[in-house]
Design a protein around this motif. Structure first.
Motif, short mmCIF file in Angstrom:
data_model
loop_
_atom_site.label_atom_id
_atom_site.label_comp_id
_atom_site.label_asym_id
_atom_site.label_seq_id
_atom_site.Cartn_x
_atom_site.Cartn_y
_atom_site.Cartn_z
N UNK A 1 0.90 -1.17 0.15
CA UNK A 1 0.13 0.17 0.07
C UNK A 1 0.85 1.26 -0.06
N UNK A 2 0.38 2.34 -0.29
CA UNK A 2 1.25 3.63 -0.48
C UNK A 2 0.27 4.86 -0.43
N UNK A 3 0.93 5.96 0.12
CA UNK A 3 0.39 7.01 0.15
C UNK A 3 0.96 8.26 -0.41
N UNK A 4 0.54 9.30 -1.26
CA UNK A 4 1.29 10.33 -1.76
C UNK A 4 0.58 11.58 -1.83
N UNK A 5 1.42 12.79 -1.80
CA UNK A 5 0.81 14.08 -1.95
C UNK A 5 1.75 14.94 -2.46
N UNK A 6 1.32 16.14 -3.28
CA UNK A 6 1.89 17.30 -3.90
C UNK A 6 1.31 18.38 -3.90
N UNK A 7 1.96 19.37 -3.90
CA UNK A 7 1.31 20.84 -4.20
C UNK A 7 2.36 21.64 -4.96
N UNK A 8 1.63 22.73 -5.69
CA UNK A 8 2.45 23.66 -6.42
C UNK A 8 1.52 24.70 -7.16
N UNK A 9 1.84 25.40 -8.15
CA UNK A 9 1.24 26.14 -9.00
C UNK A 9 1.05 25.81 -10.27
N UNK A 10 0.13 26.31 -11.00
CA UNK A 10 0.00 25.94 -12.34
C UNK A 10 0.50 27.08 -13.13
N UNK A 11 1.60 26.38 -14.03
CA UNK A 11 2.22 27.34 -15.14
C UNK A 11 1.61 27.18 -16.37
N UNK A 12 2.38 28.07 -17.50
CA UNK A 12 1.65 27.83 -18.84
C UNK A 12 2.07 26.73 -19.42
N UNK A 13 3.31 26.22 -19.19
CA UNK A 13 3.94 25.15 -19.95
C UNK A 13 3.61 23.71 -19.20
N UNK A 14 3.88 23.87 -17.79
CA UNK A 14 3.74 22.95 -16.93
C UNK A 14 3.57 23.07 -15.41
N UNK A 15 3.33 22.31 -14.53
CA UNK A 15 2.87 22.52 -13.27
C UNK A 15 4.41 22.94 -12.62
N UNK A 16 4.43 23.71 -11.41
CA UNK A 16 5.47 24.24 -10.77
C UNK A 16 5.49 23.60 -9.44
N UNK A 17 6.10 22.44 -9.27
CA UNK A 17 5.97 21.74 -7.98
C UNK A 17 6.49 22.36 -6.90
N UNK A 18 6.10 22.55 -5.75
CA UNK A 18 6.70 22.94 -4.49
C UNK A 18 6.95 21.84 -3.28
N UNK A 19 6.30 20.69 -3.36
CA UNK A 19 6.37 20.01 -2.47
C UNK A 19 6.09 18.57 -2.84
N UNK A 20 6.39 17.48 -2.57
CA UNK A 20 6.04 16.17 -2.83
C UNK A 20 6.61 15.10 -1.80
N UNK A 21 5.56 14.01 -1.33
CA UNK A 21 5.78 13.04 -0.43
C UNK A 21 5.21 11.86 -1.06
N UNK A 22 6.04 10.77 -0.58
CA UNK A 22 5.37 9.45 -0.88
C UNK A 22 5.93 8.49 0.13
#
Length: 286
Positions: free
Chosen positions: A71-92
């Motif tokens: 089993x697993x859990x994951x999360x991510x956050x950031x902002x949407x840019x024109x070309x691609x998302x801009x991640x600020x955090x990630x955890x799995x």
């Protein structure tokens, strides 16, 4: 298996509809390998303006659960840019039997600022070193699922398929190269309409072990695909299905339930549950 799981995670997500501020997209996936059911994954994406937050969990069931306890859990956050998302955090956090590994990553301006892996990966002489340049202009595996449409094209324009996604998962840097294959109409619970079927390629950059059989297999793999559905509001595309051939058979993540909630009200769009497999002939994906 970590390589295959990372590739699956990088290419999977689902959903489509018009987004207003403060809306949440919830998706349930059926997981299968070689035609046998493995379990389910639940994914939640919340959007407010240009900001996004994503959370997901997966759990194997039946014999797969008894053998591995996976089993697993994951999360991510950031902002949407024109070309691609801009991640600020990630955890799995992934668990299998008595083993557990967590990855936490912080990013700033598309650059990896901090990575914590517990327990650390064992050092291997044949592992390709990750250079500082490999950690710039990247997205995490979860944020990679958010694919902004081209500004000059409609959401279902085939050119939206043609993109290279630079992914860093905390240990390895890879490119996921998508190319247009065809356009199909599908119907699943919560969505009915066109999807872009894109062929996919895995291109390792660093952090991998090039002589491993699994690495060579994935590099040469031509049986991978992702089906992208349009999202009107933020002009995004989400994978409706991901298929990846592994060394032991075809692995799939197939959306079975989808719902959109916003402004405190649940979406009123519901449809009869029909697997996309019934509406689309098997595409190319591994």
């Amino acid at each position: 298996m970590r390589l295959i799981a990372s590739a699956l995670a990088t290419l999977a997500f689902a959903g489509t509809a018009s987004f207003a501020q403060g809306q949440t997209l919830k998706v349930t996936y059926d997981l299968s390998l070689a035609g046998l059911p493995l379990g389910k994954a639940d994914l939640i994406s919340s959007f407010k303006g240009k900001k996004y937050e994503m959370k997901g969990n997966a759990k194997l069931t039946g014999l797969a659960m008894l053998l591995t306890g996976g089993k697993g859990e994951a999360s991510a956050a950031g902002t949407l840019a024109e070309a691609k998302p801009r991640s600020t955090s990630f955890e799995v956090v992934s668990k299998a039997s008595e083993n557990q590994r967590s990855v936490r990553m912080g990013l700033k301006g598309g650059r990896v600022a901090e990575v914590e892996i517990d327990p650390p990966l064992e050092p291997k002489e044949d592992r390709i070193p990750v250079k500082a340049a490999d950690k710039r202009g990247v997205v995490d595996p979860m944020s990679a699922l958010l694919m902004p449409a081209l500004a000059s094209k409609s959401l279902t324009d085939p050119d939206n398929c043609n993109r290279t996604i630079p992914v860093f998962d905390g240990a390895s840097r890879m490119d996921v190269v998508l190319t247009y294959a065809e356009t199909k109409n599908v119907e699943v619970t919560g969505y009915s309409g066109p999807v872009l079927v894109c062929n996919a390629r895995y291109v390792p950059v660093s952090g991998h072990r090039p002589e491993r059989p699994a690495t060579k297999f994935m590099q040469e793999n031509r049986d991978m695909a992702v089906w992208l559905a349009p999202v009107e509001g933020p002009r995004l595309l989400f994978p409706l299905k991901v298929s990846v051939r592994t060394m032991i058979g075809m692995g799939e993540m197939q959306a079975s339930l989808w719902s959109l909630e916003g402004d405190g009200k649940a979406s009123t769009r519901t449809r009869r549950a029909v697997r996309a497999d019934e509406a689309i002939k098997a595409g190319t994906l591994q």
